[in-house]
Structure formats: C-alpha cells, structure tokens
Design a protein around this motif. Structure first.
Motif, PDB file in Angstrom:
ATOM      1  N   ALA A 126       0.839  -1.201   0.000  1.00 54.58           N
ATOM      2  CA  ALA A 126       0.000   0.000   0.000  1.00 54.58           C
ATOM      3  C   ALA A 126       0.871   1.247   0.000  1.00 54.58           C
ATOM      4  CB  ALA A 126      -0.936   0.016   1.213  1.00 54.58           C
ATOM      5  N   LEU A 127       0.318   2.336  -0.531  1.00 53.25           N
ATOM      6  CA  LEU A 127       0.934   3.661  -0.499  1.00 53.25           C
ATOM      7  C   LEU A 127       0.318   4.446   0.652  1.00 53.25           C
ATOM      8  CD1 LEU A 127       0.672   4.444  -4.322  1.00 53.25           C
ATOM      9  CD2 LEU A 127       2.671   3.550  -3.110  1.00 53.25           C
ATOM     10  N   VAL A 128       1.166   5.103   1.443  1.00 52.40           N
ATOM     11  CA  VAL A 128       0.692   5.821   2.623  1.00 52.40           C
ATOM     12  C   VAL A 128       1.174   7.269   2.550  1.00 52.40           C
ATOM     13  CG1 VAL A 128       0.661   5.901   5.137  1.00 52.40           C
ATOM     14  CG2 VAL A 128       0.841   3.687   3.958  1.00 52.40           C
ATOM     15  N   PRO A 129       0.291   8.221   2.274  1.00 51.50           N
ATOM     16  CA  PRO A 129       0.739   9.623   2.201  1.00 51.50           C
ATOM     17  C   PRO A 129       1.109  10.177   3.560  1.00 51.50           C
ATOM     18  CG  PRO A 129      -1.654   9.493   1.997  1.00 51.50           C
ATOM     19  CD  PRO A 129      -1.145   8.079   1.976  1.00 51.50           C
ATOM     20  N   VAL A 130       2.120  11.039   3.580  1.00 55.26           N
ATOM     21  CA  VAL A 130       2.492  11.736   4.813  1.00 55.26           C
ATOM     22  C   VAL A 130       1.338  12.653   5.201  1.00 55.26           C
ATOM     23  CG1 VAL A 130       4.062  13.446   5.810  1.00 55.26           C
ATOM     24  CG2 VAL A 130       4.959  11.600   4.350  1.00 55.26           C
ATOM     25  N   PRO A 131       0.820  12.521   6.423  1.00 53.85           N
ATOM     26  CA  PRO A 131      -0.330  13.358   6.808  1.00 53.85           C
ATOM     27  C   PRO A 131       0.071  14.813   7.014  1.00 53.85           C
ATOM     28  CG  PRO A 131       0.424  12.061   8.680  1.00 53.85           C
ATOM     29  CD  PRO A 131       1.231  11.603   7.496  1.00 53.85           C
ATOM     30  N   LEU A 156      -0.265   2.834 -10.858  1.00 50.29           N
ATOM     31  CA  LEU A 156       0.506   1.626 -10.566  1.00 50.29           C
ATOM     32  C   LEU A 156      -0.350   0.482 -10.054  1.00 50.29           C
ATOM     33  CD1 LEU A 156       3.472   3.403  -8.745  1.00 50.29           C
ATOM     34  CD2 LEU A 156       3.502   2.444 -11.063  1.00 50.29           C
ATOM     35  N   ASP A 157      -1.635   0.737  -9.876  1.00 46.76           N
ATOM     36  CA  ASP A 157      -2.566  -0.280  -9.364  1.00 46.76           C
ATOM     37  C   ASP A 157      -2.111  -0.781  -7.992  1.00 46.76           C
ATOM     38  OD1 ASP A 157      -4.848  -1.841  -9.401  1.00 46.76           O
ATOM     39  OD2 ASP A 157      -3.867  -3.536 -10.394  1.00 46.76           O
ATOM     40  N   ILE A 158      -1.801   0.160  -7.114  1.00 45.34           N
ATOM     41  CA  ILE A 158      -1.426  -0.135  -5.735  1.00 45.34           C
ATOM     42  C   ILE A 158      -2.408   0.602  -4.830  1.00 45.34           C
ATOM     43  CG2 ILE A 158       0.347   0.072  -3.959  1.00 45.34           C
ATOM     44  CD1 ILE A 158       2.446   0.115  -6.165  1.00 45.34           C
ATOM     45  N   PRO A 159      -2.973  -0.041  -3.824  1.00 45.32           N
ATOM     46  CA  PRO A 159      -3.927   0.644  -2.942  1.00 45.32           C
ATOM     47  C   PRO A 159      -3.284   1.838  -2.240  1.00 45.32           C
ATOM     48  CG  PRO A 159      -4.001  -1.728  -2.590  1.00 45.32           C
ATOM     49  CD  PRO A 159      -2.820  -1.469  -3.479  1.00 45.32           C
ATOM     50  N   CYS A 160      -4.054   2.885  -2.090  1.00 45.82           N
ATOM     51  CA  CYS A 160      -3.616   4.065  -1.335  1.00 45.82           C
ATOM     52  C   CYS A 160      -4.376   4.063  -0.019  1.00 45.82           C
ATOM     53  CB  CYS A 160      -3.915   5.337  -2.128  1.00 45.82           C
ATOM     54  SG  CYS A 160      -3.552   6.865  -1.237  1.00 45.82           S
ATOM     55  N   ASP A 161      -3.651   3.965   1.088  1.00 45.99           N
ATOM     56  CA  ASP A 161      -4.274   3.864   2.413  1.00 45.99           C
ATOM     57  C   ASP A 161      -4.010   5.143   3.201  1.00 45.99           C
ATOM     58  OD1 ASP A 161      -5.288   3.144   4.874  1.00 45.99           O
ATOM     59  OD2 ASP A 161      -4.550   1.083   4.741  1.00 45.99           O
ATOM     60  N   GLU A 162      -5.029   5.986   3.307  1.00 48.93           N
ATOM     61  CA  GLU A 162      -4.918   7.250   4.042  1.00 48.93           C
ATOM     62  C   GLU A 162      -5.428   7.130   5.473  1.00 48.93           C
ATOM     63  OE1 GLU A 162      -6.310  10.701   1.765  1.00 48.93           O
ATOM     64  OE2 GLU A 162      -6.446   9.375   0.019  1.00 48.93           O
ATOM     65  N   THR A 163      -5.718   5.905   5.908  1.00 45.62           N
ATOM     66  CA  THR A 163      -6.350   5.709   7.211  1.00 45.62           C
ATOM     67  C   THR A 163      -5.369   5.291   8.305  1.00 45.62           C
ATOM     68  OG1 THR A 163      -6.825   3.345   6.826  1.00 45.62           O
ATOM     69  CG2 THR A 163      -8.416   4.952   5.989  1.00 45.62           C
ATOM     70  N   LEU A 164      -4.081   5.163   7.999  1.00 40.03           N
ATOM     71  CA  LEU A 164      -3.140   4.594   8.955  1.00 40.03           C
ATOM     72  C   LEU A 164      -2.516   5.618   9.889  1.00 40.03           C
ATOM     73  CD1 LEU A 164      -1.198   2.052   6.682  1.00 40.03           C
ATOM     74  CD2 LEU A 164      -3.270   1.686   8.041  1.00 40.03           C
ATOM     75  N   LEU A 165      -2.234   6.820   9.379  1.00 39.72           N
ATOM     76  CA  LEU A 165      -1.436   7.793  10.119  1.00 39.72           C
ATOM     77  C   LEU A 165      -2.214   9.062  10.431  1.00 39.72           C
ATOM     78  CD1 LEU A 165       1.871   7.499   8.066  1.00 39.72           C
ATOM     79  CD2 LEU A 165       1.436   6.530  10.341  1.00 39.72           C
ATOM     80  N   ALA A 191       0.884   9.847  15.014  1.00 44.73           N
ATOM     81  CA  ALA A 191       0.327   8.704  15.735  1.00 44.73           C
ATOM     82  C   ALA A 191      -0.358   7.790  14.735  1.00 44.73           C
ATOM     83  CB  ALA A 191      -0.670   9.166  16.796  1.00 44.73           C
ATOM     84  N   LEU A 192      -0.547   6.542  15.152  1.00 46.67           N
ATOM     85  CA  LEU A 192      -1.302   5.605  14.337  1.00 46.67           C
ATOM     86  C   LEU A 192      -2.788   5.795  14.581  1.00 46.67           C
ATOM     87  CD1 LEU A 192       0.752   2.334  14.903  1.00 46.67           C
ATOM     88  CD2 LEU A 192       0.837   3.839  12.920  1.00 46.67           C
ATOM     89  N   THR A 193      -3.578   5.616  13.555  1.00 48.20           N
ATOM     90  CA  THR A 193      -5.024   5.626  13.720  1.00 48.20           C
ATOM     91  C   THR A 193      -5.433   4.412  14.549  1.00 48.20           C
ATOM     92  OG1 THR A 193      -5.280   6.678  11.562  1.00 48.20           O
ATOM     93  CG2 THR A 193      -7.228   5.619  12.498  1.00 48.20           C
ATOM     94  N   PRO A 194      -6.324   4.569  15.503  1.00 53.57           N
ATOM     95  CA  PRO A 194      -6.761   3.406  16.287  1.00 53.57           C
ATOM     96  C   PRO A 194      -7.260   2.276  15.373  1.00 53.57           C
ATOM     97  CG  PRO A 194      -7.570   5.424  17.286  1.00 53.57           C
ATOM     98  CD  PRO A 194      -6.941   5.816  15.990  1.00 53.57           C
ATOM     99  N   GLY A 195      -6.729   1.085  15.595  1.00 56.42           N
ATOM    100  CA  GLY A 195      -7.121  -0.061  14.787  1.00 56.42           C
ATOM    101  C   GLY A 195      -6.416  -0.163  13.451  1.00 56.42           C
TER     102      GLY A 195
END
Length: 246
Positions: A126-131, A156-165, A191-195
C-alpha cells in the motif's frame, strides 16, 4: 466538511494527439504533457546513497549518516534532485494549487517507479501519504502528498491507504528548520489511527520532497514499531546536503 479535494477524473483533459508540454508549450510526444527535450533536461538524480537517495559522487555507495545510524525505512526512491525546474513545479503545485504540475510530476514518478519495480524495487502492499497538520490543511485546502499517492495508486494499481497515520501536532514548517530542529519539531507529532492494520505489511510513504529525512524517519519508525514488514519512501525530489545546492 472535508478540505481534501477528490477527483475521479484527470486534473486536465487528456487529448492524446493535441497534448502540449506544460513547460514549453511545444507539442508533447505522448500522453503525458511534457515534450522529450524538457523531460530530458529535468534534474534527474544521478549517483546517490542506496538507502536515503542523498546525491553522492559515485554509484553503489551508502552515505555516512545511513552507515552510522541506519534509518527505519529501507529505501528512498526519487527521480530528481530538488532543483530547477522541478523545485518550481513542486512549489507551484504545493503552495499555489497548480494541480496540473503536480499531476505531471506524479505521472512521471509513476513511470519511474514502474521501471524500478521491473528492475529490483519490491512492490509495496500500500501507499501511505504523509499526513498534513489540520491547521495547514485548512489553510492550503489539500494535502499534496495525498494527491500524489492517489495518482500513483491509480497509475501503478497499488492501494492508497490514508487511514493509517495521523498528524497529532501542528508543528512549525519543516523547511524553515535545520536538521536537529526538524527532529525536535517532530517529536510526538504523529500517531497511528486506532485499529490501523500495520503488522506484516510492506508500506511505502509518499511525500513531495525529502530533505533531512526527519519526517520519513519518524513515520517509518512508528510503522516499524507497530509491526510493518518494511517501509520505503517514494518522493518527487531529493535535496543535496546544505551547502551543496547548485
């Protein structure tokens, strides 16, 4: 109300046979709006540190900083140095909401990464953008890292996960600080998102520019401590050491 703009379509109209270069206005050679001469003249990153992508005088080297204090991230992938015209394009995208310039750079970054995947770079889960800090998000109206991550994910057909950080502190602007001040500025800023689902995943942080690597280090350490299998960093440009700017 969400400040972050979301677009299902392109930022500008793609007309395959009528594209003009966004840099010189000459006819472009393909679907991406940049002509071959302008693309060739971009400040492509040459020899660099195999870990943090710091420009170095020889190939296959690792910089002293990464040897002495290995970072939490595995590898930085960046196509350019932060110099003209890439620096100007990033600034106009980031601070003046000139999204076509960001989209152009994002398309070229996607091509660069796909080439790296075909060679030796491990493809992330997954791709994780800097918050972005909430106050800065309200002022700017969008997070440029999130926009880049979405464009990369689509190409690139890679999931983008904006829910982690999460960015929990509205810190001072990093570009105004030296390396040590940047580290202090980022203490307890994220911080990490809860869960958040981290354990065992290969994640790639996405940002526009890597300077000292303090932000990437802070986020990578957070993810690795939460059980990530690997963290890479994808960005548009890498700055040289202070005093080595062209």
């Amino acid at each position: 109300m969400r400040c972050q703009p979301r677009y299902d379509g392109p930022v500008y109209i793609w007309l395959k046979n009528k594209q003009r270069c966004l840099l010189c206005a000459e006819p472009a050679d393909g679907q991406v709006p940049i002509c071959m001469p302008c693309e060739t003249e971009l400040p492509w990153l040459g020899d660099h540190c195999q870990t943090c992508a710091l420009p170095l005088p020889g190939a296959g080297l690792t910089c002293g900083q990464c040897l002495n204090q290995p970072p939490a991230f595995e590898q930085v992938a960046a196509p350019w140095t932060y110099s003209f015209p890439v620096d100007t394009l990033i600034t106009r995208f980031k601070h003046s909401a000139k999204w076509p310039f960001g989209r152009l750079l994002g398309e070229l970054l996607a091509q660069f990464l796909q080439h790296r995947f075909d060679e030796d770079l491990h493809r992330p889960d997954a791709l994780v953008p800097v918050p972005l800090a909430s106050e800065r998000l309200r002022q700017r109206g969008f997070n440029q890292a999130a926009m880049l991550a979405r464009w990369l994910g689509t190409c690139l057909d890679i999931p983008c996960d904006e829910t982690l950080l999460l960015r929990t502190l509205d810190t001072s602007a990093q570009q105004d600080l030296n390396a040590e001040a940047r580290k202090k500025n980022l203490r307890n800023a994220f911080a990490l998102t809860p869960g958040a689902r981290i354990k065992g995943r290969h994640l790639a942080l996405v940002d526009d520019v890597l300077t000292t690597g303090a932000t990437a280090q802070a986020l990578a350490r957070l993810l690795m401590d939460a059980g990530a299998a690997r963290v890479d960093v994808y960005c548009l440009a890498r700055t040289p050491k202070p005093g080595e700017m062209a």
